[in-house]
Scaffold this active site. Structure first.
Site, PDB file in Angstrom:
ATOM      1  CB  ILE A   1      -0.902   0.051   1.266  1.00 19.46           C
ATOM      2  CG1 ILE A   1      -1.798  -1.185   1.366  1.00 19.46           C
ATOM      3  CG2 ILE A   1      -1.704   1.346   1.319  1.00 19.46           C
ATOM      4  CD1 ILE A   1      -2.899  -1.280   0.342  1.00 19.46           C
ATOM      5  CE  LYS A   2       2.722   6.879  -4.154  1.00 18.81           C
ATOM      6  NZ  LYS A   2       3.336   7.125  -5.436  1.00 18.81           N
ATOM      7  CB  THR A   3      -1.216   5.612   2.354  1.00 20.16           C
ATOM      8  OG1 THR A   3      -2.211   6.548   2.709  1.00 20.16           O
ATOM      9  CG2 THR A   3      -0.443   5.189   3.595  1.00 20.16           C
TER      10      THR A   3
END
Ligand code: R5P
Length: 281
Positions: free
Chosen positions: A173-175
């Site tokens: 996940i990229k956040t």
């Protein structure tokens, strides 16, 4: 997890540290010739030795990057709107299929979901199509969350979007880093990396990276805070030290400044040379 997928992931997330420095240069897919990436090859080539993967579009890969390069590719496969379309910005669909990603020897594919936006359903359904296709071939999927000005950037939102991405099938996940980030990481069953966001002073960007790692992120997927820096090579080395070596912000900043100052010294010498040559004549 299948061997192929594990192998691809381990080419991006370094097994010795369990961390990664992803260099994001995919901005052109909705922003055009983003400042610092006008000549993408010239901007990216000096940074490649310090990045664990290069995140970009298939066009950028084909037009700007030497196929002989030794770096795993994270290929952006979502898109469909531009920065000029404020109302529907990032109402994204599939812009590159997995077959072409394989042709390009991608180690990972990246897709943006817009949780909470009017068109969240479209982005999520397209995302799961990519997951089905990529999973069939053992290609990991990076889920990009929370891009867009209207997205509430707090831990509750990041936690929700990240967990959704993972439950829908993402591998990474990229956040964005926000206070309370440890809660985002704790409730997400897959590794989390942070984007850098708009250019901010180097010290502030290193602080975000340090805080994110300390809160459990496994790395960064950073773009503008590297390639728009006064010394992109200095900045990526500083980020790398923070991510992989546990360097403090102060230590990172020292690395940045020392590379920047060396570059400036070389530039002054290079400028001075022709003058000397002229003086001799
Ligand atoms: C945005 O959707 C793009 O994927 C960028 O790669 C991402 O925002 C990371 O770049 P930056 O650190 O410049 O925000």
């Amino acid at each position: 997890m299948d061997w192929g997928k594990q192998n691809r992931i381990s080419s991006i997330i370094k097994p010795d540290t369990g961390k990664t420095v992803m260099l994001a240069v995919d901005h052109g897919y909705f922003m055009g010739p983003t400042s610092g990436l006008e000549k993408l090859d010239e901007a990216v080539n000096p940074l490649i030795p310090y990045a664990d993967t290069l995140m970009l579009t298939r066009g950028a890969l084909r037009y700007y990057i030497d196929p002989g390069v030794r770096i795993p590719i994270t290929l952006r496969v979502s898109g469909g709107t531009s920065i000029l379309n404020k109302e529907a910005m990032l109402h994204e669909g599939i812009v590159c299929n997995v077959e072409d990603a394989i042709r390009l020897n991608a180690s990972c594919v990246a897709f943006s979901i817009l949780v909470g936006a009017e068109y969240e359903r479209d982005t999520i359904l397209a995302f799961t199509e990519v997951i089905d296709e990529a999973t069939a071939y053992g290609i990991p999927i990076l889920c990009v969350t929370a891009v867009g000005r209207e997205m509430a950037r707090d831990a509750r939102y990041m936690g929700l979007a990240s967990r959704m991405g993972a439950e829908l099938g993402a591998d990474i996940i990229k956040t964005y880093y926000v206070p309370g980030f440890d809660k985002v990481v704790e409730s997400c069953p897959v590794p989390v990396v942070i984007a850098g966001g708009k250019k901010i002073p180097e010290k502030a960007a290193l602080e975000i990276a340090r805080n994110a790692i300390d809160s459990g992120a496994i790395g960064v997927d950073m773009g503008r805070n590297i390639f728009q820096s006064t010394s992109p090579v200095g900045m990526i080395q500083a980020v790398r030290a923070v991510v992989h070596k546990g360097a403090s912000v102060k230590e990172g900043l020292e690395i940045f400044k020392s590379v920047r100052d060396k570059e400036a010294g070389k530039a002054i010498k290079a400028k001075a040379k022709p003058k000397k040559a002229r003086a001799k004549k």
